[in-house]
Write a protein that holds these residues in place. Sequence first.
Motif, PDB file in Angstrom:
ATOM      1  N   LEU A  23       5.043  -6.491   6.200  1.00 49.25           N
ATOM      2  CA  LEU A  23       4.161  -5.440   5.704  1.00 49.25           C
ATOM      3  C   LEU A  23       4.861  -4.088   5.736  1.00 49.25           C
ATOM      4  O   LEU A  23       4.728  -3.273   4.805  1.00 49.25           O
ATOM      5  N   ALA A  24       5.634  -3.808   6.801  1.00 53.20           N
ATOM      6  CA  ALA A  24       6.370  -2.543   6.886  1.00 53.20           C
ATOM      7  C   ALA A  24       7.429  -2.468   5.791  1.00 53.20           C
ATOM      8  O   ALA A  24       7.611  -1.428   5.153  1.00 53.20           O
ATOM      9  N   ALA A  25       8.155  -3.591   5.552  1.00 52.79           N
ATOM     10  CA  ALA A  25       9.167  -3.606   4.498  1.00 52.79           C
ATOM     11  C   ALA A  25       8.536  -3.393   3.138  1.00 52.79           C
ATOM     12  O   ALA A  25       9.074  -2.668   2.286  1.00 52.79           O
ATOM     13  N   CYS A  66      -0.373   3.539   2.894  1.00 58.23           N
ATOM     14  CA  CYS A  66       0.049   2.308   2.221  1.00 58.23           C
ATOM     15  C   CYS A  66       0.022   1.123   3.182  1.00 58.23           C
ATOM     16  O   CYS A  66      -0.458   0.029   2.844  1.00 58.23           O
ATOM     17  N   PHE A  67       0.518   1.302   4.398  1.00 57.37           N
ATOM     18  CA  PHE A  67       0.545   0.222   5.376  1.00 57.37           C
ATOM     19  C   PHE A  67      -0.877  -0.226   5.729  1.00 57.37           C
ATOM     20  O   PHE A  67      -1.146  -1.418   5.874  1.00 57.37           O
ATOM     21  N   ALA A  68      -1.772   0.768   5.875  1.00 59.78           N
ATOM     22  CA  ALA A  68      -3.157   0.426   6.210  1.00 59.78           C
ATOM     23  C   ALA A  68      -3.812  -0.390   5.103  1.00 59.78           C
ATOM     24  O   ALA A  68      -4.507  -1.387   5.362  1.00 59.78           O
ATOM     25  N   GLU A  77       9.310  -0.287   0.526  1.00 61.30           N
ATOM     26  CA  GLU A  77       9.749  -0.557  -0.834  1.00 61.30           C
ATOM     27  C   GLU A  77       9.040   0.323  -1.856  1.00 61.30           C
ATOM     28  O   GLU A  77       9.576   0.581  -2.933  1.00 61.30           O
ATOM     29  N   ARG A  78       7.841   0.776  -1.538  1.00 59.38           N
ATOM     30  CA  ARG A  78       7.089   1.600  -2.483  1.00 59.38           C
ATOM     31  C   ARG A  78       7.750   2.968  -2.683  1.00 59.38           C
ATOM     32  O   ARG A  78       7.455   3.650  -3.655  1.00 59.38           O
ATOM     33  N   VAL A 137       5.205  10.234   6.050  1.00 64.16           N
ATOM     34  CA  VAL A 137       4.424   9.595   7.123  1.00 64.16           C
ATOM     35  C   VAL A 137       2.993   9.349   6.659  1.00 64.16           C
ATOM     36  O   VAL A 137       2.428   8.264   6.861  1.00 64.16           O
ATOM     37  N   ALA A 138       2.399  10.356   6.016  1.00 63.79           N
ATOM     38  CA  ALA A 138       1.010  10.212   5.580  1.00 63.79           C
ATOM     39  C   ALA A 138       0.866   9.134   4.512  1.00 63.79           C
ATOM     40  O   ALA A 138      -0.011   8.255   4.594  1.00 63.79           O
TER      41      ALA A 138
END
Length: 853
Positions: free
Chosen positions: A431-433, A410-412, A437-438, A404-405
């Motif tokens: 962006l979520a996908a 990463c999303f931010a 993927e990371r 989650v962290a």
Amino acid sequence: MSESTDARGAGPVRAHLARHPFSTLMVMLYLLVALVTGPFRGPDALLRERFWVVLGTDEPVRHWWTPMTGMLFAGNLPELALAVVGSIVLLGGAEILMGWRRTAFAFVVTALIGVSVGAGLILLGEAGDVSWARSIGRIATVDPQSGIFGAIAAASAFAGPLWRRRIRLLSSLVAIVFVLYAGQPADIYRLVATVAGLGLGLLLPRARRRATWTRSSRHELRTLLAAATALTAVGPVIALFSPTRVGPLGPIGLLLAAPAATPAGPVTRCELFSLTHACVAQLAARRIDGPGPIVVSVVPLLVLLLAAWGLAHGRRFAVWLGAGVNLLLGVLGAVFFGLVPTATGGPSLGGGYRNVQFQLDAVVSILLPFAMAAALLVGRRNFPVRTGTATVVRYLLTTVGAFVALAGLCFAVLTLGHEHVLGAEPTPARLAASTIERFVPVAFLGGDGALVTPTSFGARVLMHVVGPVFWLVAAGAALAPLFGDGVHAPQQDSTRARGLVRRGGDSLAFMTTWAGNEYWFDPRDRNAGVAYRVVGRVALTTGGPIGSPADATATIDGFAHFCDENGWVPVFYSVDAALEAAFDRLGWHSRTVAEEAVLCPATLDFAGRRWQKVRSAVNRANREGIRALWCSPRDLPRHLGRQLAAISEEWVAAKELPEMAFTLGSLAENRDPAVRLMVAIGPNERVEAFTSWLPVYRDGVVVGYTNDLMRRRDGATHGVMEFTIAEVVARLRADGIEQLSLSAAPLARSQQSATDGIDGLLDRLSERLEPVYGFRSLLDFKLKFQPALRPLLMAYPDAVALPAIGLALVRAYLPTLSLRQATQLVRGLAGRDAALTQRVTQRNTVGTGAAEH
């Protein structure tokens, strides 16, 4: 002097050549051919053209003799090393099992079948326009391993259950993994040769023709599942070092070796034309622009290797860890191959299902991890070492919190600064996908164009770090539940219980130290305790109280109150009849469930006519050169220990139901240094039979031994078991031991009861298990030694709970049995006699009234 030294040195060489002539010949041939044609880089192009198998559309096989000559060449130095080692180990083992003539025959036949059928499959694939077959159809192939794999697979039919299962499973898995991750023609030939060897072994004379599935012991099943999990984990490493990587799972290796492609080119080609292996490889390689994706692809495999270690050591947490990772890989495979729609709505790889090769890749990539997960979950009952709830919760909180962290970070970063790689709009879904993927191994990233990358250098570095950090955290957090202590009993409880066992107890007291028991210590008497296990709502004890209780009645009553507070039904099982008075004072019911056969070594000399059969067995063993070894498991030589495991596996495989537990141990429980083994060893260090003996203590001194395991090799010398027991008696008589217990056959008595009421219930349970385990036959064998029979009791406070007690006993003795199977075994306990419950209730009412008076 030098001549005698040479003679002594030549002796072992001649013995080796006499025992392994064919494997020695093959080693010499491999080395000679390599020395002549090139030991480091292999033969030159001309020799490969003439002596290796080369497929082509104009000539299906370039030269007719190449299937025979190809098996003698090694392509390079590593292949030569593998051929030599395989000949020494695998061909040598096959010669031991079925002789050199059968080994040579199996080697040649399976190698020819492997090349012929394998080449036919490749040509058939070419005719069907399968991209995989087209990509390998022109590869010049040599495979010295095909005949080796085929020979050892055929030899498995001559092995006992333990090694037959191991050889077949491991050889098949290795061959399949090479096909899946490398996919070269040689890998196809090797797999076909292995299958041919398995079939040939059943046709060869004097083979053990048992093609049916045989049951494994709990320890062996753990070993096999651990090996299978480890093999699936190292598959990508095979793909990494394979020169072609065209197998269904080969793209994993391509990911780690191929250069990055341009962003849009591969996707455009995949959209315009049907998907091919090259297209999929480029789609995957497009995302490799740094070390992060590579680490993300490798670390999950490390988690699987950790799970394999835990499986080998019986960890239940390893089952859930291995199954979870495999389920994740299966789901990712489904996403990759377009079976699961993506959130971005981009182009899906599902269109590739018009391609036959892609269909095969999809099926294998998805089903293999799902099959491994299913195998682990089905066999989870065989992994008894549980992890504490707090430890599991910490693991979940650590991994979920890390994800989650890191995903939020990463999303931010992607939201604040990004650029379009594939010309798609950076919607929240995309962006979520791109964030998810990371964390996904690159092999499972499809071509839907979800990837969005940040613009700044620091943010790019961060994108490469989040995935590896998460998986390293997941792997590191798994160390505590995999390597920590189990929760059967805290370490301090186990230590305290072992101390009480050394103070005193009945003949079963040492069994309380086995895994699976929990302990209750009398708060009023520090020298007393009870070992028990909860099955359903029944708390079954292992024998009577351990230690030296000042008041046995008070200890029993205290344990009963402890069970009542937890909602359990207390049941004292296999307790000495001397405690019957204590149970009577408490108003409990007690019934004889077995009879313990006890001998006195000091007075037993096997003299007189009544001991004639035992003396004859001892004399026969002596004539045949059988000797006795009395030792602890720690001092047992390794080559003898392996034979004990094989004999035990044969014994388990012969049963129609799983290996029993509770008051019946296995080799795992008998590895304790305090245990003693009596091993009957024949000529050539061949173990004929063995027995294990558990110590009985009084005030810290061993005063007796109790028999646990009693197993003999299939086809062993007649009377060898009598020989081992006679040797134990002689040894204990010399050591001044007071008592020797041949133990009791569970649920078997010399005098059977009526067929109704409480005793009838236990007798019917015994009858149901007798055809499989032969408890009464075992009792008859022990009666040969004319022992004193001491009744062992089962005591319980409430007779109405007897059906639940019967079910608990079955589940305690057969812990891997499903609840449905256990219910079927004891269905007569509750429903076979319609009037039983009423009679039990009436008897319980009478007993309660008597206690009150």
